[in-house]
Design a protein around this motif. Structure first.
Motif, PDB file in Angstrom:
ATOM      1  N   HIS A 244       0.846  -1.193   0.000  1.00 27.87           N
ATOM      2  CA  HIS A 244       0.000   0.000   0.000  1.00 27.87           C
ATOM      3  C   HIS A 244       0.878   1.238   0.000  1.00 27.87           C
TER       4      HIS A 244
ATOM      5  N   THR B 198      -6.066  12.426  -9.362  1.00 29.01           N
ATOM      6  CA  THR B 198      -5.573  11.085  -9.037  1.00 29.01           C
ATOM      7  C   THR B 198      -5.778  10.095 -10.184  1.00 29.01           C
TER       8      THR B 198
ATOM      9  N   ASP C   2      -0.718   6.275 -10.564  1.00 26.29           N
ATOM     10  CA  ASP C   2      -0.857   4.831 -10.399  1.00 26.29           C
ATOM     11  C   ASP C   2       0.118   4.316  -9.337  1.00 26.29           C
ATOM     12  N   TRP C   3       0.232   3.001  -9.266  1.00 25.03           N
ATOM     13  CA  TRP C   3       1.066   2.349  -8.254  1.00 25.03           C
ATOM     14  C   TRP C   3       2.522   2.792  -8.336  1.00 25.03           C
TER      15      TRP C   3
ATOM     16  N   GLY D 298       3.346   4.287  -4.966  1.00 25.22           N
ATOM     17  CA  GLY D 298       3.571   3.015  -4.304  1.00 25.22           C
ATOM     18  C   GLY D 298       4.707   3.070  -3.304  1.00 25.22           C
TER      19      GLY D 298
ATOM     20  N   TYR E 262      -5.413   9.367  -0.917  1.00 27.84           N
ATOM     21  CA  TYR E 262      -5.406   8.519  -2.102  1.00 27.84           C
ATOM     22  C   TYR E 262      -4.540   7.302  -1.787  1.00 27.84           C
TER      23      TYR E 262
ATOM     24  N   THR F  92      -2.987   3.682  -3.233  1.00 30.43           N
ATOM     25  CA  THR F  92      -2.710   2.741  -4.316  1.00 30.43           C
ATOM     26  C   THR F  92      -2.260   1.431  -3.680  1.00 30.43           C
TER      27      THR F  92
ATOM     28  N   TYR G 176      -1.167  -2.822  -4.250  1.00 34.30           N
ATOM     29  CA  TYR G 176      -0.728  -3.887  -5.149  1.00 34.30           C
ATOM     30  C   TYR G 176      -0.691  -5.174  -4.344  1.00 34.30           C
TER      31      TYR G 176
ATOM     32  N   ASP H 293      -9.091  -0.290 -11.551  1.00 28.40           N
ATOM     33  CA  ASP H 293      -8.524  -1.495 -10.935  1.00 28.40           C
ATOM     34  C   ASP H 293      -8.265  -2.570 -11.989  1.00 28.40           C
TER      35      ASP H 293
ATOM     36  N   TRP I 279      -4.014  -4.559  -8.971  1.00 24.32           N
ATOM     37  CA  TRP I 279      -3.724  -3.157  -8.704  1.00 24.32           C
ATOM     38  C   TRP I 279      -5.043  -2.454  -8.377  1.00 24.32           C
TER      39      TRP I 279
ATOM     40  N   TYR J 192      -7.138   1.054  -6.583  1.00 23.58           N
ATOM     41  CA  TYR J 192      -7.002   2.487  -6.285  1.00 23.58           C
ATOM     42  C   TYR J 192      -8.237   2.972  -5.534  1.00 23.58           C
TER      43      TYR J 192
END
Length: 589
Positions: A48, A61, A65-66, A70, A177, A179, A181, A208, A278, A280
């Protein structure tokens, strides 16, 4: 594991916005003990990354992305395009965000990374760090954030309680926010666990993405059927026998030796199934900020205010003019909270709270019920009222006379609560014994102070509570008497063994009539017998033990608890008086 585990339906449905604990950063791998490349190997990774942004920037946002938010970067030695950048800041051309967890590395291979909870969040929520847990003292030391480490000591997960995070976000007009994985990885001897055939499968819902792949591998982990090329090159024109070898000349075909070969992998075919997801999410702020900004919550408690059972809200109680009644169990519910306390003003009045502040003036009436001026309860924070309202009862027995004298007549009672004198009189007996008898009366076990602090009439909500109270009183008085020291003065006859109470009785009988000494010790005898009353004594003997303490069994249990404590404290003061006058009595005789 089965196909459902790889499909991650549990993770797809889970909404962090509704979770009690919200991850601020996670780099957690749950792995079994089977080596990679072997059948049965399992790795479940949870990642996370988070970023706090102004609510107005939420639309931005969609492009994060990740890889942006990340866990692939640290927040130390921070610079951006050759210029200084604050370590907690996330910056791009359109907006700035703030990392609420900072990942600090130390640019070496020896020290584990450290994760820091953002200082502004810690200070404005009023948090105190205790090892890897952050508590909020002004909210009853409730756990607000916690850090988890792996067995090597590296941080792998830091979470914060939903209520407090959203309170902080509200105060800053921001959202969070997140993200995420997830990767679930397992090795099988076949692929029959999957109902679908192809080497891969994927789905997309909004932003996602879920993917699952089947990889054929050799036992050991290498891709099935593939080879690797190995190339080796070395210089031939450098003489290692020279004192100062020189390799400054440019390498050419004439001074380079090279070798090349291929290697094939062996081992039976296995199947590695990897599922990745993935995800969000956006966490909205709360509608109010009672912790950071002190805003009032739109919640109210309702209390019984009269014999008919009519109720008024906490807000209405603030007008004043009324009292509330509570069951005596309230006291334990409050003082057992960390930071809770009970202090005494008089025999039946004092101050009580479940937090270091917000002490409420209370009184105990003749039925052992707690009475409190209603306005004092109405002014408490909502989280504290939630404890009080659970013990609110219909009025009975009138308000405490001593509370009435203090709050209405403005004439505080001059009485004293025996609970306040237990530790003091024990210490005074020891001091007098050292001075006049040259001995220690009590041994002073290391746990005595802790036990003394737990002694209160409010533990005696029933007979079981009375027995428990008797047990602890016996521990700090009877069990702690220094028999060996006392028997240097009151020596038993040969072949005669005295217990602690018999020793004290014979010690006092040196100065006063034996019957008087026995009478002083009777309350301690009764308490000592009651310590196991609920398990060992028949009811007739239990009642005789209560009589020794002069307890009125027709009174409410709380009153009986008071009588037990009073009798013991009163008789300890009699013992103190005799020891203080020890040498004077000796001279008079």
């Amino acid at each position: 594991m089965n196909q459902l585990w790889f499909e991650m339906k549990d993770l797809k449905k889970r909404k962090l916005d509704k979770s009690v604990w919200i991850p601020l950063r996670s780099d957690k791998s749950i792995r079994n003990n089977i080596e990679f490349g072997e059948v049965g190997y399992i790795d479940d990774f949870i990642g996370h990354g988070t970023l706090m942004l102004p609510v107005s920037k939420k639309p931005m946002t969609k492009d994060l992305d990740w890889m942006d938010v990340g866990i692939n970067h640290a927040h130390s030695f921070n610079y951006l395009y050759g210029e200084y950048s604050q370590s907690e800041m996330f910056e791009n051309s359109d907006f700035q965000g703030i990392h609420l967890v900072l990942n600090q590395n130390f640019d070496n291979n020896y020290d584990n990374n450290e994760w820091h909870l953002h200082q502004d969040l810690v200070i404005n929520l009023g948090l105190k760090r205790e090892k890897d847990i952050w508590v909020c003292p002004r909210r009853g030391y409730v756990e607000v954030a916690k850090l988890e480490r792996n067995k090597e000591g590296s941080p792998i997960l830091i979470q914060i309680k939903n209520q407090f995070l959203k309170d902080y976000l509200c105060a800053r007009n921001c959202g969070l926010y997140i993200t995420s994985y997830f990767c679930r990885d397992e090795i099988f001897s076949n692929r029959e666990i999957l109902s679908w055939r192809g080497d891969s499968k994927s789905t997309k819902e909004g932003k996602d993405v879920w993917e699952c792949r089947v990889l054929e591998i050799h036992e050991g982990g290498f891709s099935f059927g593939e080879k690797i090329a190995i190339s080796h090159a070395s210089r031939t024109d450098v003489d290692e026998a020279e004192d100062i070898p020189d390799m400054t000349s440019f390498p050419t075909d004439s001074n380079i030796k090279s070798e090349f070969h291929e290697k094939s992998f062996k081992g039976k075919k296995l199947y590695r199934i990897i599922a990745e997801f993935w995800k969000y999410e956006w966490i909205n702020p709360a509608k109010s900020s009672p912790v950071v900004l002190g805003e009032e919550q739109q919640i109210d408690m309702f209390y019984i205010v009269d014999a008919e059972g009519n109720k008024e809200s906490g807000e209405e109680l603030k007008k004043g003019g009324k009292w509330l009644w509570f069951s005596p169990e309230l006291v334990s519910s409050l003082i057992l909270k960390r930071g809770g306390f009970l202090s005494w003003y008089s025999k039946n009045t004092g101050s009580i709270s479940c937090a270091p502040s917000f002490g409420v003036h209370f009184g105990m009436n003749d039925l052992g019920l707690i009475t409190v001026y209603a306005k004092d309860v109405g002014n408490l924070p909502i989280w504290q009222q939630q404890i009080w309202v659970g013990h609110n009862i219909s009025p009975e027995g009138g308000i405490s006379k001593e509370l009435y004298d203090s709050q209405v007549k403005a004439v505080p009672a001059s009485t004293l609560a025996p609970e306040d004198f237990i530790e003091k009189v024990i210490n005074q007996i020891n001091e007098a014994s050292k001075q006049n008898l040259n001995i220690d009366f009590f041994r002073g076990h290391h746990s005595i102070n802790e036990i003394i602090n737990s002694i209160s009439r409010f533990r005696a909500v029933d007979d079981k509570g009375l027995f428990s109270l008797a047990k602890d009183i016996a521990r700090i008085i009877v069990d702690d008497i220094d028999i060996e020291s006392l028997q240097k003065i009151a020596t038993p006859p040969k072949k005669t063994k005295w217990g602690s109470l018999k020793t004290v009785e014979n010690l006092l009988a040196i100065k006063i009539p034996k019957e008087d000494a026995r009478k002083i010790l009777s309350s301690f005898v009764g308490v000592y017998e009651l310590r196991h009353g609920d398990a060992h004594l028949p009811s007739s003997e239990i009642e005789n033990s209560f009589k020794l303490i002069l307890i009125d069994r027709n009174k409410p249990s709380i009153i009986q608890g008071y009588q037990m404590i009073f009798a013991c404290v009163d008789n300890l003061h009699l013992i103190l008086s005799i020891i203080r006058k020890w040498n004077v009595i000796e001279q008079e005789k």
